[in-house]
Design a protein around this motif. Sequence first.
Motif, PDB file in Angstrom:
ATOM      1  N   SER A 128       0.832  -1.201   0.000  1.00  0.00           N
ATOM      2  CA  SER A 128       0.000   0.000   0.000  1.00  0.00           C
ATOM      3  C   SER A 128       0.867   1.251   0.000  1.00  0.00           C
ATOM      4  N   LYS A 130      -1.005   4.086   0.422  1.00  0.00           N
ATOM      5  CA  LYS A 130      -1.941   4.930   1.156  1.00  0.00           C
ATOM      6  C   LYS A 130      -1.865   4.725   2.665  1.00  0.00           C
ATOM      7  N   PHE A 131      -1.504   3.500   3.085  1.00  0.00           N
ATOM      8  CA  PHE A 131      -1.541   3.174   4.511  1.00  0.00           C
ATOM      9  C   PHE A 131      -0.185   2.661   4.995  1.00  0.00           C
ATOM     10  N   VAL A 137      -5.958   1.392   7.672  1.00  0.00           N
ATOM     11  CA  VAL A 137      -6.809   1.094   6.512  1.00  0.00           C
ATOM     12  C   VAL A 137      -8.228   1.600   6.757  1.00  0.00           C
ATOM     13  N   THR A 138      -8.724   2.388   5.833  1.00  0.00           N
ATOM     14  CA  THR A 138     -10.038   3.022   5.997  1.00  0.00           C
ATOM     15  C   THR A 138     -11.159   2.157   5.417  1.00  0.00           C
ATOM     16  N   SER A 141     -11.981   0.768   1.441  1.00  0.00           N
ATOM     17  CA  SER A 141     -10.772   0.832   0.608  1.00  0.00           C
ATOM     18  C   SER A 141     -10.809  -0.218  -0.504  1.00  0.00           C
ATOM     19  N   LEU A 188     -14.354  -3.570   2.665  1.00  0.00           N
ATOM     20  CA  LEU A 188     -13.371  -3.453   1.589  1.00  0.00           C
ATOM     21  C   LEU A 188     -14.017  -3.779   0.260  1.00  0.00           C
ATOM     22  N   TYR A 202      -1.692  -1.603  -9.233  1.00  0.00           N
ATOM     23  CA  TYR A 202      -1.216  -0.978  -8.001  1.00  0.00           C
ATOM     24  C   TYR A 202      -0.392   0.272  -8.292  1.00  0.00           C
ATOM     25  N   THR A 207      -6.706   4.894  -7.272  1.00  0.00           N
ATOM     26  CA  THR A 207      -7.811   4.535  -6.388  1.00  0.00           C
ATOM     27  C   THR A 207      -7.525   3.266  -5.586  1.00  0.00           C
ATOM     28  N   GLY A 209      -6.173   1.014  -2.838  1.00  0.00           N
ATOM     29  CA  GLY A 209      -5.655   1.203  -1.485  1.00  0.00           C
ATOM     30  C   GLY A 209      -4.667   0.133  -1.085  1.00  0.00           C
ATOM     31  N   ILE A 210      -4.939  -1.117  -1.496  1.00  0.00           N
ATOM     32  CA  ILE A 210      -4.089  -2.257  -1.163  1.00  0.00           C
ATOM     33  C   ILE A 210      -3.993  -3.161  -2.385  1.00  0.00           C
TER      34      ILE A 210
END
Length: 283
Positions: A128, A130-131, A137-138, A141, A188, A202, A207, A209-210
Amino acid sequence: MRKKLALALTGAATLFALTACGGGTAVAPSATATLDPAAPTVVKVGASPIPHAQILEYIDENLAAKNGIDLDITEIDDYQTPNIALADGTLDANFFQTEAYLADQMATKGYKFEHGPGVHIEPLTAFSTKFKEVADVTEGSLVVLNNDPVNQLRGLRVLESAGLLSGLVDGDSALSVQDDAAKNPKKLKFQEVNSEQVPKFYQEDPTVGIAVVNGNYIVQAKLDPKEILFQEEAENNPNANFLTWRAGEQTAAIAKLDELLRSDEVREYVKTTWKDGSVLPAF
């Protein structure tokens, strides 16, 4: 020799591959024939470029000739072509898959293959940008992961081990889990793509996230280890990769290659080449 191969996976090529497994009785070459270093036996092997073809190339350059074999190595980027090419006789063996994946392929496509013991493990890894931590993790995601059932479930279990999913059972998929509040408390969202395409999504889709990435594609795409969110445990991991051949056709040359893949020299080569732990010996 090392070259590239990309077979069509639709139409006649696929039909030929599936029908090649039945019809007729193959005459199994002798697995006890004597190998002659003065006249090495050619073994045509298909493999993922990294690390499989690299390991085979190390053997070809350092161990093969004195053991009476000569490797003709074909690099294959996807996870379907190696078994198609093995079934139709294009290859003598392939080196890219795990026990669970092979079992699924044999059950769904009728292949009749055998394999040797595990050679190496490539831990499946969640990346990730983003995290920094799993706790960050939101909700909602986007997760991109493999679309083949075996590797997809394996990827979901990586997320479960990280604490992002819960209560998975065999047979679960991204589709079955996505709207299950008990199994997917963070809601998720999942995007399924071919294994070799996961790193591309990735790296190019903001967009995401993982991304849950197979080990060989981690190395191939040169992903940054600083972006690792969570990694599959290597100890007691059942997902070792091994050499595979057509049932009843383990020749002396294939048997010798299988032996060399699990030699002390190869073990040391793997340990010193992938010091980051992205590839680990399985023996």
